[in-house]
Design an enzyme around this catalytic site. Structure first.
Site, PDB file in Angstrom:
ATOM      1  N   HIS A 119      -3.944 -17.546   4.123  1.00 31.17           N
ATOM      2  CA  HIS A 119      -3.886 -16.171   4.601  1.00 31.17           C
ATOM      3  C   HIS A 119      -5.111 -15.337   4.246  1.00 31.17           C
ATOM      4  O   HIS A 119      -5.057 -14.121   4.289  1.00 31.17           O
ATOM      5  CB  HIS A 119      -2.604 -15.510   4.113  1.00 31.17           C
ATOM      6  CG  HIS A 119      -1.370 -16.182   4.618  1.00 31.17           C
ATOM      7  ND1 HIS A 119      -1.047 -16.219   5.959  1.00 31.17           N
ATOM      8  CD2 HIS A 119      -0.400 -16.878   3.978  1.00 31.17           C
ATOM      9  CE1 HIS A 119       0.085 -16.895   6.111  1.00 31.17           C
ATOM     10  NE2 HIS A 119       0.488 -17.309   4.928  1.00 31.17           N
ATOM     11  N   PRO A 149       0.768  -1.215   0.000  1.00 31.79           N
ATOM     12  CA  PRO A 149       0.000   0.000   0.000  1.00 31.79           C
ATOM     13  C   PRO A 149       0.807   1.277   0.000  1.00 31.79           C
ATOM     14  O   PRO A 149       1.453   1.618   0.957  1.00 31.79           O
ATOM     15  CB  PRO A 149      -0.726  -0.070   1.345  1.00 31.79           C
ATOM     16  CG  PRO A 149       0.187  -0.875   2.213  1.00 31.79           C
ATOM     17  CD  PRO A 149       1.158  -1.563   1.338  1.00 31.79           C
ATOM     18  N   GLU A 150       0.773   1.988  -1.032  1.00 32.17           N
ATOM     19  CA  GLU A 150       1.029   3.418  -0.982  1.00 32.17           C
ATOM     20  C   GLU A 150      -0.109   3.967  -1.805  1.00 32.17           C
ATOM     21  O   GLU A 150      -0.870   3.195  -2.389  1.00 32.17           O
ATOM     22  CB  GLU A 150       2.408   3.774  -1.549  1.00 32.17           C
ATOM     23  CG  GLU A 150       3.529   3.419  -0.575  1.00 32.17           C
ATOM     24  CD  GLU A 150       4.904   3.817  -1.062  1.00 32.17           C
ATOM     25  OE1 GLU A 150       5.085   5.000  -1.391  1.00 32.17           O
ATOM     26  OE2 GLU A 150       5.776   2.961  -1.137  1.00 32.17           O
ATOM     27  N   ARG A 204       0.744 -10.912   7.020  1.00 29.03           N
ATOM     28  CA  ARG A 204       1.226 -10.455   8.326  1.00 29.03           C
ATOM     29  C   ARG A 204       0.111 -10.000   9.273  1.00 29.03           C
ATOM     30  O   ARG A 204       0.389  -9.644  10.419  1.00 29.03           O
ATOM     31  CB  ARG A 204       2.259  -9.353   8.129  1.00 29.03           C
ATOM     32  CG  ARG A 204       3.477  -9.878   7.375  1.00 29.03           C
ATOM     33  CD  ARG A 204       4.463  -8.784   7.052  1.00 29.03           C
ATOM     34  NE  ARG A 204       5.178  -8.344   8.229  1.00 29.03           N
ATOM     35  CZ  ARG A 204       6.071  -7.368   8.223  1.00 29.03           C
ATOM     36  NH1 ARG A 204       6.331  -6.724   7.106  1.00 29.03           N
ATOM     37  NH2 ARG A 204       6.698  -7.027   9.319  1.00 29.03           N
TER      38      ARG A 204
END
Length: 273
Positions: free
Chosen positions: A92, A2-3, A111
């Site tokens: 995940h 993410p940016e 994560r």
DNA sequence: AAGGGTGTTGAAAG
DNA sequence: GCTTTCAACACCCT
């Protein structure tokens, strides 16, 4: 992933894929991703609602439904995938939105840093983190005069200042390195040492770099499996980030990697003063 | 093969 | 306040 450019790409892709769908149920397999309210309330409050619009502010995504807004942050590795409801859950995939048309939106996050929270329509600006966001580089009013007090009054390294989302919303570790390279500024320079001309350069290149990155669908580094909407091509435009050991495209000096504010930082020691 | 690194951010500590 | 450090977590690469 993410940016701002990657989140923008995800948002646009999601709009094309799930607008108008009705959420039948939500399956939360990792509770810590849901913030603020119990998971049972989260799933209950979303069920039966239709996704009317999806918007973005900084790195946050807003899912506007009839009567409720879900605010999502992907943090380091959050991704969305659209799949048939018959596909088995993967390791995940932590939150699964099941739509009435038997498709599902899978939130995948190795994560587990990502967050989801619910807000009443009209109050989403008050969501944690969103409430303190600074201006986006594209916003009216973003420029030298806006940055001046925020930068020149701080002793922090310029890179850390620009990564601060309360100063600029949307820049992250990749694009800050690219902006500072184009502005010819050493990432470690204290904010107090940044001139008005430097601020102008920062403002101009922030807009330019992010605009180009959005145009190319963001960057895909670290060889991620392509997630929904994110197989960007801006990585081909990177001049310093990830380029340690390679020659600077301007002067040929070897690009170095250092650490600024705990973040891996790539720069040209000759061009960036 | 243990330790350091990874597109983020906010809480804690100084 | 302001600034820096570290934790949240899983995996990959020396």
């Amino acid at each position: 992933m993410p940016e701002l450019p990657e989140v923008e790409t995800v948002k646009e892709t999601l709009k094309r894929q799930i607008l108008g769908k009705r959420i039948d149920k939500v399956d939360v397999r990792c509770e810590r991703i849901v913030r603020g309210i119990p998971v049972s309330e989260f799933t209950h409050d979303l069920s039966g609602h239709v996704i009317l619009d999806i918007t973005r502010q900084g790195k946050y995504i807003f899912f506007h439904c009839d009567g409720i807004v879900m605010v999502v942050h992907l943090r380091m590795e959050g991704k969305f995938f659209l799949k048939p409801d018959t596909d088995p859950y993967e390791k995940h995939e932590h939150v699964i939105f099941v739509f009435s048309d038997h498709t599902t939106l899978r939130y995948h996050d190795v994560r587990k840093f990502g967050t989801m929270e619910l807000m009443s329509p009209g109050t989403e600006q008050l969501a944690k983190g969103v409430d303190k966001l600074g201006l986006e580089p594209f916003a009216t009013g973003f420029g030298k005069d806006y940055l001046k007090p925020l930068v020149q009054k701080s002793k922090r390294p310029i890179k850390s200042i620009l990564l601060d989302q309360t100063v600029v919303a949307g820049l992250g570790n990749i694009y800050v390195d690219e902006v500072l390279f184009r502005a010819k500024l050493d990432p470690k320079r204290p904010g107090t040492s940044i001139s008005d001309h430097d601020l102008e350069q920062i403002a101009v290149f922030s807009k330019q770099v992010l605009a180009k990155a959005i145009e190319l669908g963001g960057s895909t580094i670290r060889s991620y499996v392509s997630s929904l909407g994110v197989t960007g091509r801006f990585q081909n435009e990177l001049k310093v980030h990830t380029m340690v050991g390679k020659p600077c495209p301007v002067c040929g000096t070897v690009i170095e990697k250092t650490k600024v504010g705990g973040r891996g930082t790539y720069y040209c020691p000759h061009c960036q003063k």
